[in-house]
Design a protein around this motif. Sequence first.
Motif, PDB file in Angstrom:
ATOM      1  N   VAL A   1      30.466  46.718  40.890  1.00 20.79           N
ATOM      2  CA  VAL A   1      31.413  46.282  39.868  1.00 20.79           C
ATOM      3  C   VAL A   1      33.100  46.198  40.353  1.00 20.79           C
ATOM      4  O   VAL A   1      33.713  45.071  39.967  1.00 20.79           O
ATOM      5  N   ILE A   2      33.386  47.179  41.333  1.00 15.12           N
ATOM      6  CA  ILE A   2      34.662  47.283  41.754  1.00 15.12           C
ATOM      7  C   ILE A   2      34.814  45.821  42.685  1.00 15.12           C
ATOM      8  O   ILE A   2      35.977  45.167  42.765  1.00 15.12           O
TER       9      ILE A   2
ATOM     10  N   LEU B   1      40.510  39.622  41.057  1.00 14.73           N
ATOM     11  CA  LEU B   1      41.983  39.875  40.780  1.00 14.73           C
ATOM     12  C   LEU B   1      42.615  39.431  41.957  1.00 14.73           C
ATOM     13  O   LEU B   1      43.825  39.166  41.917  1.00 14.73           O
ATOM     14  N   ASP B   2      41.978  39.203  42.995  1.00 15.09           N
ATOM     15  CA  ASP B   2      42.660  38.602  44.343  1.00 15.09           C
ATOM     16  C   ASP B   2      43.562  37.548  44.160  1.00 15.09           C
ATOM     17  O   ASP B   2      43.022  36.277  43.575  1.00 15.09           O
ATOM     18  N   GLY B   3      44.653  37.404  44.381  1.00  8.34           N
ATOM     19  CA  GLY B   3      45.449  36.160  44.530  1.00  8.34           C
ATOM     20  C   GLY B   3      45.945  35.747  43.080  1.00  8.34           C
ATOM     21  O   GLY B   3      46.626  34.891  43.011  1.00  8.34           O
ATOM     22  N   LEU B   4      45.376  36.603  41.903  1.00  7.11           N
ATOM     23  CA  LEU B   4      45.859  36.449  40.533  1.00  7.11           C
ATOM     24  C   LEU B   4      47.485  36.662  40.561  1.00  7.11           C
ATOM     25  O   LEU B   4      47.622  37.872  40.759  1.00  7.11           O
TER      26      LEU B   4
ATOM     27  N   ASN C   1      35.199  57.289  36.596  1.00  6.82           N
ATOM     28  CA  ASN C   1      35.274  56.894  38.295  1.00  6.82           C
ATOM     29  C   ASN C   1      35.835  55.517  38.418  1.00  6.82           C
ATOM     30  O   ASN C   1      36.887  55.382  39.023  1.00  6.82           O
ATOM     31  N   GLN C   2      35.426  54.696  37.569  1.00  2.00           N
ATOM     32  CA  GLN C   2      36.005  53.260  37.567  1.00  2.00           C
ATOM     33  C   GLN C   2      37.439  53.202  37.230  1.00  2.00           C
ATOM     34  O   GLN C   2      38.401  52.473  37.976  1.00  2.00           O
ATOM     35  N   ALA C   3      37.615  54.106  36.041  1.00  2.00           N
ATOM     36  CA  ALA C   3      39.121  53.994  35.841  1.00  2.00           C
ATOM     37  C   ALA C   3      39.939  54.610  36.872  1.00  2.00           C
ATOM     38  O   ALA C   3      41.259  54.175  37.166  1.00  2.00           O
ATOM     39  N   GLU C   4      39.447  55.711  37.527  1.00  2.99           N
ATOM     40  CA  GLU C   4      40.204  56.165  38.421  1.00  2.99           C
ATOM     41  C   GLU C   4      40.514  55.095  39.970  1.00  2.99           C
ATOM     42  O   GLU C   4      41.682  55.138  40.100  1.00  2.99           O
ATOM     43  N   LYS C   5      39.463  54.727  40.346  1.00  3.97           N
ATOM     44  CA  LYS C   5      39.622  53.658  41.217  1.00  3.97           C
ATOM     45  C   LYS C   5      40.291  52.614  40.940  1.00  3.97           C
ATOM     46  O   LYS C   5      41.463  52.157  41.695  1.00  3.97           O
ATOM     47  N   TYR C   6      40.392  52.274  39.609  1.00  6.52           N
ATOM     48  CA  TYR C   6      41.191  51.032  39.378  1.00  6.52           C
ATOM     49  C   TYR C   6      42.894  51.396  39.352  1.00  6.52           C
ATOM     50  O   TYR C   6      43.913  50.592  39.633  1.00  6.52           O
ATOM     51  N   LEU C   7      43.108  52.641  38.844  1.00  9.47           N
ATOM     52  CA  LEU C   7      44.299  53.055  38.794  1.00  9.47           C
ATOM     53  C   LEU C   7      44.890  53.241  40.082  1.00  9.47           C
ATOM     54  O   LEU C   7      46.255  52.802  40.436  1.00  9.47           O
TER      55      LEU C   7
ATOM     56  N   MET D   1      43.954  51.479  42.556  1.00 14.35           N
ATOM     57  CA  MET D   1      44.300  50.125  43.168  1.00 14.35           C
ATOM     58  C   MET D   1      45.444  49.325  42.494  1.00 14.35           C
ATOM     59  O   MET D   1      46.073  48.704  43.401  1.00 14.35           O
ATOM     60  N   LEU D   2      45.714  49.566  41.387  1.00 15.62           N
ATOM     61  CA  LEU D   2      47.097  49.195  40.644  1.00 15.62           C
ATOM     62  C   LEU D   2      48.117  49.694  41.677  1.00 15.62           C
ATOM     63  O   LEU D   2      49.274  49.007  41.542  1.00 15.62           O
ATOM     64  N   SER D   3      48.141  51.047  41.607  1.00  6.49           N
ATOM     65  CA  SER D   3      49.514  51.463  42.212  1.00  6.49           C
ATOM     66  C   SER D   3      49.547  51.190  43.621  1.00  6.49           C
ATOM     67  O   SER D   3      50.704  50.889  44.255  1.00  6.49           O
ATOM     68  N   GLU D   4      48.388  50.991  44.534  1.00  9.82           N
ATOM     69  CA  GLU D   4      48.420  50.127  45.816  1.00  9.82           C
ATOM     70  C   GLU D   4      49.272  48.818  45.850  1.00  9.82           C
ATOM     71  O   GLU D   4      50.050  48.500  46.584  1.00  9.82           O
ATOM     72  N   LEU D   5      48.695  48.163  44.705  1.00 11.59           N
ATOM     73  CA  LEU D   5      49.362  46.738  44.533  1.00 11.59           C
ATOM     74  C   LEU D   5      50.573  46.642  43.751  1.00 11.59           C
ATOM     75  O   LEU D   5      51.032  45.507  43.635  1.00 11.59           O
TER      76      LEU D   5
END
Length: 216
Positions: free
Chosen positions: A65-66, A73-76, A90-96, A98-102
């Motif tokens: 899913v990730i 999300l790429d290029g959006l 776990n998905q929420a943690e990975k997503y957070l 990802m957001l902080s990296e981007l």
Amino acid sequence: MKNVILIAPPAAGKGTQSKLLSEKYNLIHISTGDLLRSASQKNDEMGTLIKGLIDNGSLVSDEIVIDLLKDALDGLNSGYILDGFPRTVNQAEKYLEMLSELNIPLGDVIFIDIPKDVIKKRIIGRLVCPSCGAVYNNLIEENKPSKEGICDECASALIKRQDDNEETFDKRYETYVKETYPLVDFFKSKGVLSTISGNLTKEETFDRLQQIIGNK
Ligand code: AMP
């Protein structure tokens, strides 16, 4: 840039509300269920694996899913609404992460809380448009399409989702309670969760969502 996450039990109206919100606030609608259904139609090993999991009401693995979400999300570079993601802590943690990296803001996280018996009734009559994503209900007068079996918006033939039956619903609900509901506490503890609860109509739910999103 405004981002919205909707957390809700299966068939609570996430798809319908996401569509309304995406039109109102010009957000890209990203449904992981739609991404997975489309991946499941490919005639390969991955497609067959995903189809099997969806059809029996289980979750697809966080990795798959990730990866699909990252591609979407790429290029959006406009705001988006996440419908059906995250579905596990776990998905929420990975997503957070990802957001902080981007360097992307989390935005609004909204929990739509609806009793199980209400959504079970909705699921039995649900019809969806495979072309534009509009959602109808054969058993609820105000949600019937004007012409039986035909989408009001794009005139495509409506279909019943294969996982919209009582048995799969019970399994999906069980999975929701075990895997997804813990996200309520997860986001509450971060002080970012808003909640809408009760057996509300589509219009009432949309009004409440606008109150929350419009106020920020
Ligand atoms: P939905 O269209 O959101 O009801 O999702 C349909 C099905 O796709 C779910 O019952 C899961 O099998 C799968 N699915 C959708 N989103 C996710 C997710 N974030 N994580 C794991 N599985 C998912």
